[in-house]
Design a protein around this motif. Sequence first.
Motif, PDB file in Angstrom:
ATOM      1  N   TYR A  88      36.119 -47.480 -14.003  1.00 46.55           N
ATOM      2  CA  TYR A  88      35.280 -46.439 -13.436  1.00 46.55           C
ATOM      3  C   TYR A  88      33.841 -46.607 -13.912  1.00 46.55           C
ATOM      4  N   TYR A  98      27.144 -34.721 -14.142  1.00 45.77           N
ATOM      5  CA  TYR A  98      27.388 -36.138 -14.197  1.00 45.77           C
ATOM      6  C   TYR A  98      28.464 -36.464 -13.166  1.00 45.77           C
ATOM      7  N   PHE A 100      31.487 -39.592 -11.676  1.00 47.31           N
ATOM      8  CA  PHE A 100      32.197 -40.855 -11.781  1.00 47.31           C
ATOM      9  C   PHE A 100      32.364 -41.460 -10.395  1.00 47.31           C
ATOM     10  N   GLN A 102      34.900 -43.650  -7.785  1.00 48.65           N
ATOM     11  CA  GLN A 102      36.310 -43.398  -7.463  1.00 48.65           C
ATOM     12  C   GLN A 102      37.250 -44.400  -8.104  1.00 48.65           C
TER      13      GLN A 102
ATOM     14  N   VAL B  37      36.602 -33.568 -19.015  1.00 50.57           N
ATOM     15  CA  VAL B  37      36.792 -34.407 -17.835  1.00 50.57           C
ATOM     16  C   VAL B  37      38.240 -34.239 -17.411  1.00 50.57           C
ATOM     17  N   GLN B  39      41.591 -35.254 -14.555  1.00 48.84           N
ATOM     18  CA  GLN B  39      42.137 -36.285 -13.674  1.00 48.84           C
ATOM     19  C   GLN B  39      43.383 -35.732 -13.000  1.00 48.84           C
ATOM     20  N   LYS B  43      44.910 -39.662  -9.267  1.00 40.47           N
ATOM     21  CA  LYS B  43      43.534 -39.683  -8.764  1.00 40.47           C
ATOM     22  C   LYS B  43      42.559 -40.184  -9.825  1.00 40.47           C
ATOM     23  N   GLY B  44      41.278 -40.178  -9.476  1.00 39.54           N
ATOM     24  CA  GLY B  44      40.244 -40.653 -10.382  1.00 39.54           C
ATOM     25  C   GLY B  44      39.756 -39.568 -11.329  1.00 39.54           C
ATOM     26  N   LEU B  45      38.736 -39.926 -12.093  1.00 42.15           N
ATOM     27  CA  LEU B  45      38.164 -39.028 -13.087  1.00 42.15           C
ATOM     28  C   LEU B  45      37.157 -38.088 -12.439  1.00 42.15           C
ATOM     29  N   TRP B  47      34.242 -35.274 -13.743  1.00 46.63           N
ATOM     30  CA  TRP B  47      33.522 -34.582 -14.805  1.00 46.63           C
ATOM     31  C   TRP B  47      33.578 -33.080 -14.540  1.00 46.63           C
TER      32      TRP B  47
END
Lengths: 109, 118
Positions: A88, A98, A100, A102, B37, B39, B43-45, B47
């Motif tokens: 990432y 902020y 990220f 995908q 953070v 998740q 799935k993705g991260l 913030w």
Amino acid sequence: EIVLTQSPGTLSLSPGERATLSCRASQSVSSSYLAWYQQKPGQAPRLLIYGASSRATGIPDRFSGSGSGTDFTLTISRLEPEDFAVYYCQQYGSSPPYSFGQGTKLEIK
Amino acid sequence: QVQLVESGGGVVQPGGSLRLSCAASGFTFSSYGMHWVRQAPGKGLEWVAFIRYDGSNKYYADSVKGRFTISRDNSKNTLYLQMNSLRAEDTAVYYCAKEMGFGELNYWGQGTLVTVSS
């Protein structure tokens, strides 16, 4: 808010090969405040690169980061078996929010 | 060595509340900004929130603004996330993370799972 788009979504390579991962921002990332993380299944992410090109503590020198403005790249010079994971990018310029990307899944070919 | 240990996750009904904690050790907690953070499964991260080292400023993702509150107790080396009006889409593993100085996250906890379901 800055949107980060990573490509490719999945990258299939063999150990020993070179990996190039891309992260593109919807607007310029100030002061190159761009980081890269590695995440393996069931684990928390690990910081690899910060400030677009500085390696975090303990990160092998086969990992390198480059870029500025809106285009950034993570390069793994020679893939080791333990490098296959999800990567990432994150921007942290000026002040939050902020964001990220995908993620790019690096899988064994 | 630096350790971040989250707790407080669990199953909660939609509309309910939960408070997460993150116990920090191995560094001077009061000198560093801290983040949450999350998740979602598979799935993705994403913030979620940030608090400055002294608690003077707090920032949130639009998806949680007005529902979540980040706070810290520097005397207890502990970070918190109060989550109200929870929704199914808040289901995720929640990580606390320490920043190096500008938002890059160099230490992460193991995460705590929050499941919002009836």
